[in-house]
Design a protein around this motif. Sequence first.
Motif, PDB file in Angstrom:
ATOM      1  N   GLU A  31      70.705   5.216  61.737  1.00  0.00           N
ATOM      2  CA  GLU A  31      70.725   6.789  61.759  1.00  0.00           C
ATOM      3  C   GLU A  31      69.654   7.447  62.656  1.00  0.00           C
ATOM      4  N   ARG A  32      68.587   6.897  63.000  1.00  0.00           N
ATOM      5  CA  ARG A  32      67.482   7.071  63.801  1.00  0.00           C
ATOM      6  C   ARG A  32      68.086   7.409  65.354  1.00  0.00           C
ATOM      7  N   LYS A  33      68.762   6.410  65.455  1.00  0.00           N
ATOM      8  CA  LYS A  33      69.459   6.359  66.975  1.00  0.00           C
ATOM      9  C   LYS A  33      70.311   7.706  67.065  1.00  0.00           C
ATOM     10  N   GLN A  34      71.327   7.512  65.997  1.00  0.00           N
ATOM     11  CA  GLN A  34      72.154   8.642  66.063  1.00  0.00           C
ATOM     12  C   GLN A  34      71.651   9.955  65.918  1.00  0.00           C
ATOM     13  N   VAL A  58      81.525  27.912  70.987  1.00  0.00           N
ATOM     14  CA  VAL A  58      80.291  27.044  71.118  1.00  0.00           C
ATOM     15  C   VAL A  58      80.090  26.124  69.931  1.00  0.00           C
ATOM     16  N   GLN A  59      80.061  26.849  68.610  1.00  0.00           N
ATOM     17  CA  GLN A  59      80.181  26.169  67.484  1.00  0.00           C
ATOM     18  C   GLN A  59      81.212  24.835  67.402  1.00  0.00           C
ATOM     19  N   ALA A  60      82.522  25.137  67.688  1.00  0.00           N
ATOM     20  CA  ALA A  60      83.397  24.149  67.790  1.00  0.00           C
ATOM     21  C   ALA A  60      82.984  23.025  68.746  1.00  0.00           C
ATOM     22  N   ALA A  61      82.521  23.409  69.748  1.00  0.00           N
ATOM     23  CA  ALA A  61      82.174  22.116  70.876  1.00  0.00           C
ATOM     24  C   ALA A  61      81.006  21.407  70.047  1.00  0.00           C
ATOM     25  N   MET A  62      80.109  22.018  69.392  1.00  0.00           N
ATOM     26  CA  MET A  62      78.975  21.269  68.931  1.00  0.00           C
ATOM     27  C   MET A  62      79.316  20.231  67.826  1.00  0.00           C
ATOM     28  N   GLU A  63      80.140  20.919  67.008  1.00  0.00           N
ATOM     29  CA  GLU A  63      80.598  20.166  65.641  1.00  0.00           C
ATOM     30  C   GLU A  63      81.422  19.018  66.165  1.00  0.00           C
ATOM     31  N   GLU A  64      82.352  19.076  67.441  1.00  0.00           N
ATOM     32  CA  GLU A  64      83.152  18.131  67.651  1.00  0.00           C
ATOM     33  C   GLU A  64      82.097  16.845  68.166  1.00  0.00           C
ATOM     34  N   TYR A  65      81.196  17.489  69.295  1.00  0.00           N
ATOM     35  CA  TYR A  65      80.357  16.263  69.645  1.00  0.00           C
ATOM     36  C   TYR A  65      79.230  15.692  68.697  1.00  0.00           C
ATOM     37  N   ILE A  66      78.944  16.359  67.502  1.00  0.00           N
ATOM     38  CA  ILE A  66      78.177  15.521  66.585  1.00  0.00           C
ATOM     39  C   ILE A  66      79.162  14.772  65.795  1.00  0.00           C
ATOM     40  N   LYS A  67      80.479  15.211  65.448  1.00  0.00           N
ATOM     41  CA  LYS A  67      81.189  14.314  64.760  1.00  0.00           C
ATOM     42  C   LYS A  67      81.713  13.026  65.702  1.00  0.00           C
ATOM     43  N   SER A  68      81.860  13.181  66.771  1.00  0.00           N
ATOM     44  CA  SER A  68      82.233  12.044  67.499  1.00  0.00           C
ATOM     45  C   SER A  68      81.333  11.110  68.115  1.00  0.00           C
ATOM     46  N   HIS A  69      80.018  11.553  67.909  1.00  0.00           N
ATOM     47  CA  HIS A  69      78.856  10.617  68.140  1.00  0.00           C
ATOM     48  C   HIS A  69      77.847  10.276  67.042  1.00  0.00           C
ATOM     49  N   SER A  70      78.362  10.497  65.795  1.00  0.00           N
ATOM     50  CA  SER A  70      77.392   9.955  64.771  1.00  0.00           C
ATOM     51  C   SER A  70      78.286   9.756  63.602  1.00  0.00           C
ATOM     52  N   SER A  71      77.508   9.303  62.448  1.00  0.00           N
ATOM     53  CA  SER A  71      78.336   9.318  61.140  1.00  0.00           C
ATOM     54  C   SER A  71      77.898  10.351  60.174  1.00  0.00           C
ATOM     55  N   THR A 102      72.650   9.169  55.154  1.00  0.00           N
ATOM     56  CA  THR A 102      72.475   8.942  53.516  1.00  0.00           C
ATOM     57  C   THR A 102      71.539   9.398  52.841  1.00  0.00           C
ATOM     58  N   ASN A 103      70.385   9.166  53.344  1.00  0.00           N
ATOM     59  CA  ASN A 103      69.125   9.678  52.430  1.00  0.00           C
ATOM     60  C   ASN A 103      68.318  10.926  52.779  1.00  0.00           C
ATOM     61  N   VAL A 104      68.897  11.533  53.683  1.00  0.00           N
ATOM     62  CA  VAL A 104      68.154  12.566  54.485  1.00  0.00           C
ATOM     63  C   VAL A 104      69.060  13.847  54.986  1.00  0.00           C
ATOM     64  N   ARG A 105      68.603  14.878  54.894  1.00  0.00           N
ATOM     65  CA  ARG A 105      69.215  16.099  55.572  1.00  0.00           C
ATOM     66  C   ARG A 105      68.243  16.739  56.762  1.00  0.00           C
ATOM     67  N   LEU A 106      68.666  16.892  58.088  1.00  0.00           N
ATOM     68  CA  LEU A 106      67.912  17.023  59.223  1.00  0.00           C
ATOM     69  C   LEU A 106      68.233  18.342  59.642  1.00  0.00           C
ATOM     70  N   ILE A 107      67.574  19.377  60.142  1.00  0.00           N
ATOM     71  CA  ILE A 107      67.703  20.379  60.660  1.00  0.00           C
ATOM     72  C   ILE A 107      67.109  20.640  62.095  1.00  0.00           C
ATOM     73  N   ASP A 108      67.620  21.517  62.767  1.00  0.00           N
ATOM     74  CA  ASP A 108      67.146  21.751  64.163  1.00  0.00           C
ATOM     75  C   ASP A 108      67.632  23.208  64.667  1.00  0.00           C
ATOM     76  N   ASN A 109      67.205  23.659  65.917  1.00  0.00           N
ATOM     77  CA  ASN A 109      67.771  24.934  66.304  1.00  0.00           C
ATOM     78  C   ASN A 109      67.045  24.982  67.715  1.00  0.00           C
ATOM     79  N   MET A 110      67.812  26.087  68.241  1.00  0.00           N
ATOM     80  CA  MET A 110      67.248  26.460  69.734  1.00  0.00           C
ATOM     81  C   MET A 110      67.406  28.003  69.636  1.00  0.00           C
TER      82      MET A 110
END
Length: 281
Positions: free
Chosen positions: A195-198, A223-236, A269-277
């Motif tokens: 998960e740390r890698k992802q 922009v939002q759709a592109a970001m969601e797509e990116y996250i879904k296709s590159h992580s679990s 699994t055990n953590v919710r992470l947030i970030d922004n710009m």
Amino acid sequence: MEIITSVKDMQNKVMSLKNQGKTIGFVPTMGFLHEGHLTLVENAREKSDYVAMSIFVNPLQFGPNEDFERYPRDIKRDEQLARQAGVDLLFYPSVEEMYKHNRTFKLSVENKVDILCGSKRPGHFDGVATVLIKLFNIVQPTYAYFGMKDAQQVAVVSSLIDEYNFPIELIPVETVREKDGLAKSSRNVYLTDEERKQAVVIYQSLQLARELIEKGETNPEVVQAAMEEYIKSHSSAVIDYVEIYSFPDLKTLTTLSGLVLIAVAIRFTNVRLIDNMTMEV
Ligand code: AMP
């Protein structure tokens, strides 16, 4: 560094500093310190005669199914890091010390909280505002330092300071990141190695948003759709939200312009992470 655990002792200390005409820079934290927190201290040292840090895991800002009990704590390590960073006064009260009264008042934050983390964590900002009113009254800081990692918190605290007439200048501080871009957070210790890698997808999705906007995209939904797509296709990870608002008033935008906040929350699994710009469009 002086360590104070009682409200009364803290008030006496603050009164004596005020009588000497000292300015106080205040860094409120929940501890388990990392470079993000220490950067706030560094900023506070530049401007203030005296740097006060609080370490208090505030039960009021955790929901019933959140991680209050298992929030990471290590006061001995924190003391060392705070001392090295140049904190003068460490305020470390117990829950009983902070909440010894039968509560007569219940604060409710009415604006800026039906979106982002506020909508996912009902009552969270009521708890944040309550503890900050107490801490601001106890510490009476000249300057208060908050990380932009919690951008919605910065927006809410800015209103709190204005509306309740605290003579405090809020100083937002840029997010401190790991080498790969992951925002430093006390909760990163919950991530498994995989998960740390992802987890870097959050930062990468924000970079993707920046690129799209710099190329001329002004539709927040695209922009939002592109970001969601990116996250879904590159992580679990499961996406909690990807949202875009004006900053700091947190209004919905149909077209991107002015200072905008692009914010992400994802769950492993055990953590919710947030970030922004934030970026000027
Ligand atoms: P916390 O202990 O998580 O409540 O955070 C205390 C303060 O440190 C808050 O103002 C946070 O926004 C700030 N903070 C947390 N992580 C970072 C970071 N990576 N960079 C800058 N500030 C941060």
